[in-house]
Design a protein around this motif. Structure first.
Motif, PDB file in Angstrom:
ATOM      1  N   LEU A 103     -12.753 -45.087  31.655  1.00  0.00           N
ATOM      2  CA  LEU A 103     -13.919 -44.279  32.275  1.00  0.00           C
ATOM      3  C   LEU A 103     -12.582 -43.091  32.798  1.00  0.00           C
ATOM      4  CD1 LEU A 103     -16.006 -42.987  33.848  1.00  0.00           C
ATOM      5  CD2 LEU A 103     -15.537 -44.765  35.736  1.00  0.00           C
ATOM      6  N   LYS A 104     -11.514 -43.343  33.420  1.00  0.00           N
ATOM      7  CA  LYS A 104     -10.724 -42.080  33.843  1.00  0.00           C
ATOM      8  C   LYS A 104     -10.243 -41.433  32.594  1.00  0.00           C
ATOM      9  CE  LYS A 104      -6.659 -41.375  36.741  1.00  0.00           C
ATOM     10  NZ  LYS A 104      -5.304 -41.958  37.571  1.00  0.00           N
ATOM     11  N   SER A 107     -13.165 -39.228  31.312  1.00  0.00           N
ATOM     12  CA  SER A 107     -13.553 -38.237  32.313  1.00  0.00           C
ATOM     13  C   SER A 107     -12.551 -37.002  32.343  1.00  0.00           C
ATOM     14  CB  SER A 107     -13.500 -38.777  33.753  1.00  0.00           C
ATOM     15  OG  SER A 107     -13.803 -37.957  34.833  1.00  0.00           O
ATOM     16  N   SER A 140     -20.491 -35.973  37.010  1.00  0.00           N
ATOM     17  CA  SER A 140     -21.123 -37.390  36.900  1.00  0.00           C
ATOM     18  C   SER A 140     -19.936 -38.477  36.851  1.00  0.00           C
ATOM     19  CB  SER A 140     -22.323 -37.711  36.097  1.00  0.00           C
ATOM     20  OG  SER A 140     -22.505 -39.036  36.118  1.00  0.00           O
ATOM     21  N   LEU A 141     -19.153 -38.159  35.694  1.00  0.00           N
ATOM     22  CA  LEU A 141     -18.164 -39.066  35.537  1.00  0.00           C
ATOM     23  C   LEU A 141     -16.935 -38.873  36.517  1.00  0.00           C
ATOM     24  CD1 LEU A 141     -17.522 -38.361  31.456  1.00  0.00           C
ATOM     25  CD2 LEU A 141     -18.540 -40.323  32.671  1.00  0.00           C
ATOM     26  N   SER A 142     -16.738 -37.637  37.089  1.00  0.00           N
ATOM     27  CA  SER A 142     -15.865 -37.647  37.836  1.00  0.00           C
ATOM     28  C   SER A 142     -16.140 -38.290  39.200  1.00  0.00           C
ATOM     29  CB  SER A 142     -15.352 -36.121  38.344  1.00  0.00           C
ATOM     30  OG  SER A 142     -14.660 -36.012  39.459  1.00  0.00           O
ATOM     31  N   ALA A 144     -17.948 -41.029  39.277  1.00  0.00           N
ATOM     32  CA  ALA A 144     -17.853 -42.186  39.017  1.00  0.00           C
ATOM     33  C   ALA A 144     -16.697 -42.990  39.059  1.00  0.00           C
ATOM     34  CB  ALA A 144     -18.581 -42.618  37.576  1.00  0.00           C
ATOM     35  N   PHE A 151     -17.223 -48.593  33.499  1.00  0.00           N
ATOM     36  CA  PHE A 151     -17.219 -47.600  32.488  1.00  0.00           C
ATOM     37  C   PHE A 151     -18.732 -47.327  31.844  1.00  0.00           C
ATOM     38  CE2 PHE A 151     -14.486 -46.027  28.632  1.00  0.00           C
ATOM     39  CZ  PHE A 151     -15.267 -44.651  28.642  1.00  0.00           C
ATOM     40  N   ALA A 154     -21.082 -45.627  34.488  1.00  0.00           N
ATOM     41  CA  ALA A 154     -20.724 -44.355  34.500  1.00  0.00           C
ATOM     42  C   ALA A 154     -21.196 -43.489  33.118  1.00  0.00           C
ATOM     43  CB  ALA A 154     -19.317 -44.077  34.406  1.00  0.00           C
ATOM     44  N   LEU A 155     -21.257 -44.384  32.019  1.00  0.00           N
ATOM     45  CA  LEU A 155     -21.678 -43.596  30.866  1.00  0.00           C
ATOM     46  C   LEU A 155     -23.347 -43.312  31.054  1.00  0.00           C
ATOM     47  CD1 LEU A 155     -19.751 -45.759  28.092  1.00  0.00           C
ATOM     48  CD2 LEU A 155     -19.435 -43.154  28.751  1.00  0.00           C
ATOM     49  N   MET A 158     -23.971 -40.685  33.383  1.00  0.00           N
ATOM     50  CA  MET A 158     -23.698 -39.454  32.457  1.00  0.00           C
ATOM     51  C   MET A 158     -24.683 -38.908  31.723  1.00  0.00           C
ATOM     52  SD  MET A 158     -20.864 -38.552  29.739  1.00  0.00           S
ATOM     53  CE  MET A 158     -21.956 -39.065  28.614  1.00  0.00           C
ATOM     54  N   ALA A 205     -21.746 -41.622  24.543  1.00  0.00           N
ATOM     55  CA  ALA A 205     -21.942 -42.648  25.338  1.00  0.00           C
ATOM     56  C   ALA A 205     -22.258 -44.052  24.879  1.00  0.00           C
ATOM     57  CB  ALA A 205     -22.992 -42.170  26.439  1.00  0.00           C
TER      58      ALA A 205
END
Length: 219
Positions: A103-104, A107, A140-142, A144, A151, A154-155, A158, A205
C-alpha cells in the motif's frame, strides 16, 4: 502488510489494456458530447500498441508503466497522450526500485504521477479534468496509509473515491481543452479524461487485489 512482487505485475498491465479496449466506444461517446470524440480511439490505439509489444515479454509492473507511458507520450497524439504519459512514467520512476509493492509503495507511486501531472498542466480539482478523479484517489490512498488500513481495503476505498470524483465532473464547467469553449454548456456531462482515469484505476485495483489474494492462498 500484504504486497505483490513488482516483477510479477504483468497481469495488472494486461488488465489496464483490457479495460481500455472494452470501453473504447464508451469513452469516445462520452468525449463526443462536449469534445472531439476521439478519446476512446486514441487511448485504445496506445494501449493496443503496448499490448502487442509486451505480450511475449517478461516485464515488471513498473517497467510496463514506463513503456506504456512512453507510447502514450510519443505515439498517440492528442492532448491526453502527454498527460497519461507523464503520469505513468513518473509512477514508474518512483517505483522502479521497489521489489515488492504494498500500500505505501503504491500510494507513493500514484502520488508521484499526480505531482508530475501538476508540472505540465495547471488543472486543479473542480476544473472538470481527470484531476477530479486522480486527486481523490491519491488522497484516499494517503489516508489509508496514515490509518494503517489493509491494501485491499485501501484499494476498494480508492475505487470509490475515483468513481465519486469522476461523477463530480458532471456538474462542473470545463476550464481546459476543447470543451472549455462551451462554457456553461459543458455542464451536465462527465469528463472523458476523468472517466478513462477511473476505468484505469479500477482495473489496476482489481488486478492488484487478485494478485494479493493469490499470494495469500499460496502462503
Amino acid at each position: 502488510m500484504r504486497t505483490f512482487n513488482n516483477n510479477e505485475g504483468k497481469p495488472i498491465l494486461m488488465a489496464m489494456v483490457k479495460a481500455i479496449q472494452e470501453n473504447k466506444g464508451y469513452l469516445s461517446e462520452v468525449d463526443g458530447l462536449i469534445g472531439d470524440g476521439d478519446h476512446g480511439m486514441n487511448m485504445n490505439k496506445g494501449f493496443t500498441v503496448f499490448e502487442t509489444r509486451i505480450k511475449d515479454k517478461d516485464i515488471s509492473f513498473t517497467e510496463g508503466l514506463d513503456e506504456l507511458g512512453t507510447i502514450l507520450l510519443t505515439e498517440i497524439g492528442g492532448s491526453m497522450g502527454p498527460i497519461y504519459g507523464t503520469i505513468l512514467i513518473d509512477m514508474s520512476d518512483v517505483g522502479k526500485t521497489f521489489e515488492k509493492i504494498g500500500l505505501k509503495e503504491f500510494s507513493t507511486m500514484l502520488a508521484a504521477g499526480l505531482e508530475g501531472l501538476s508540472g505540465i498542466v495547471d488543472a486543479k480539482v473542480g476544473d472538470k479534468t481527470l484531476v477530479d478523479t486522480l486527486a481523490p484517489a491519491v488522497d484516499s490512498l494517503s489516508n489509508a496509509v496514515a490509518e494503517c488500513k489493509s491494501f485491499s481495503v485501501a484499494l476498494a476505498e480508492m475505487k470509490i473515491a475515483a468513481e465519486q470524483g469522476k461523477e463530480s465532473t458532471k456538474e462542473l464547467v470545463a476550464k481546459f481543452g476543447r470543451s472549455s469553449r462551451l462554457g456553461e454548456r459543458s455542464r451536465g456531462v462527465i469528463d472523458a479524461g476523468a472517466t478513462s482515469c477511473c476505468i484505469i484505476l479500477t482495473a489496476i485495483a482489481d488486478a492488484i487485489d487478485i494478485l494479493l489474494s493469490e499470494k495469500h492462498e499460496l502462503a
